[in-house]
Scaffold this motif. Structure first.
Motif, mmCIF file in Angstrom:
data_model
loop_
_atom_site.group_PDB
_atom_site.id
_atom_site.type_symbol
_atom_site.label_atom_id
_atom_site.label_comp_id
_atom_site.label_asym_id
_atom_site.label_seq_id
_atom_site.Cartn_x
_atom_site.Cartn_y
_atom_site.Cartn_z
ATOM 1 N N LEU A 50 1.067 -1.167 -0.084
ATOM 2 C CA LEU A 50 -0.129 0.034 0.127
ATOM 3 C C LEU A 50 1.086 1.169 0.161
ATOM 4 O O LEU A 50 2.096 1.312 0.307
ATOM 5 C CB LEU A 50 -0.698 0.074 1.451
ATOM 6 C CG LEU A 50 -1.883 -1.075 1.519
ATOM 7 C CD1 LEU A 50 -2.354 -1.112 2.848
ATOM 8 C CD2 LEU A 50 -2.902 -1.100 0.372
ATOM 9 N N THR A 51 0.434 2.316 -0.319
ATOM 10 C CA THR A 51 1.039 3.529 -0.166
ATOM 11 C C THR A 51 1.037 4.031 1.348
ATOM 12 O O THR A 51 0.271 3.607 2.095
ATOM 13 C CB THR A 51 0.400 4.961 -1.024
ATOM 14 O OG1 THR A 51 -0.796 4.828 -0.428
ATOM 15 C CG2 THR A 51 0.230 4.474 -2.496
ATOM 16 N N ARG B 271 0.389 6.751 2.519
ATOM 17 C CA ARG B 271 -0.828 7.505 2.683
ATOM 18 C C ARG B 271 -1.982 6.526 3.086
ATOM 19 O O ARG B 271 -2.686 6.649 4.180
ATOM 20 C CB ARG B 271 -1.214 8.269 1.527
ATOM 21 C CG ARG B 271 -2.357 9.255 1.800
ATOM 22 C CD ARG B 271 -2.588 10.001 0.626
ATOM 23 N NE ARG B 271 -1.612 11.273 0.825
ATOM 24 C CZ ARG B 271 -0.786 11.851 0.049
ATOM 25 N NH1 ARG B 271 -0.866 11.209 -1.292
ATOM 26 N NH2 ARG B 271 -0.050 12.692 0.366
ATOM 27 N N GLN B 272 -2.278 5.609 2.528
ATOM 28 C CA GLN B 272 -3.300 4.558 2.619
ATOM 29 C C GLN B 272 -2.984 3.829 3.895
ATOM 30 O O GLN B 272 -4.084 3.673 4.820
ATOM 31 C CB GLN B 272 -3.282 3.525 1.491
ATOM 32 C CG GLN B 272 -3.857 4.164 0.039
ATOM 33 C CD GLN B 272 -3.608 2.877 -1.039
ATOM 34 O OE1 GLN B 272 -2.493 2.200 -0.880
ATOM 35 N NE2 GLN B 272 -4.261 2.993 -1.915
#
Length: 139
Positions: free
Chosen positions: A39-40, A42-43
């Protein structure tokens, strides 16, 4: 044990809000990819921040101290497993979930691992407070 549950709730509230703030910001690290989940950052920060806020809510307004302790232990265990996974793959990058918190000051950036370890240890010490007295521990 009530002091531990309330203090853990406050810490999780602050860190959860910080993660959500970081996830909404434009931090350079937020766009990178987490090496374990893909995942990023941010996520990942958004998801972990929401979980921390839910657990903080249970700790601060819930009446079931044992459930609060179990949730804090579950969260601390997951952080420990995540860090162990990063260690296993020899990850040397920043701890993505720290977001802007470690970007605010160089001192925090240099002390990031020690701060995370201290928070993790305090969760386990708080969970096992007075382990031999009946009814006073979460474990």
């Amino acid at each position: 044990m009530k002091w531990f549950v309330r203090s853990a709730g406050v810490v999780l509230l602050v860190t959860g809000l910080a993660k959500l703030w970081s996830a909404m910001g434009e931090a350079r690290v937020s766009g990178g990819r987490d090496p374990l989940f893909g995942l990023t950052f941010r996520q990942l920060m958004l998801g972990v921040g929401l979980v921390e806020l839910v657990v903080a809510g249970v700790c601060l307004v819930g009446r079931r101290e044992r459930l609060s302790c179990v949730l804090v232990g579950w969260l601390a265990g997951n952080v420990g497993l995540y860090r162990m996974g990063l260690w296993w793959i020899n990850w040397e990058g920043p701890f993505g979930c720290a977001g802007h918190v470690t970007g605010m000051r160089e001192m925090l950036r240099q002390k990031e691992r020690q701060i995370i370890r201290a928070c993790f240890r305090s969760c386990w010490v708080g969970l096992s407070d007075k382990p031999f007295e009946e009814g006073t521990t979460c474990l």
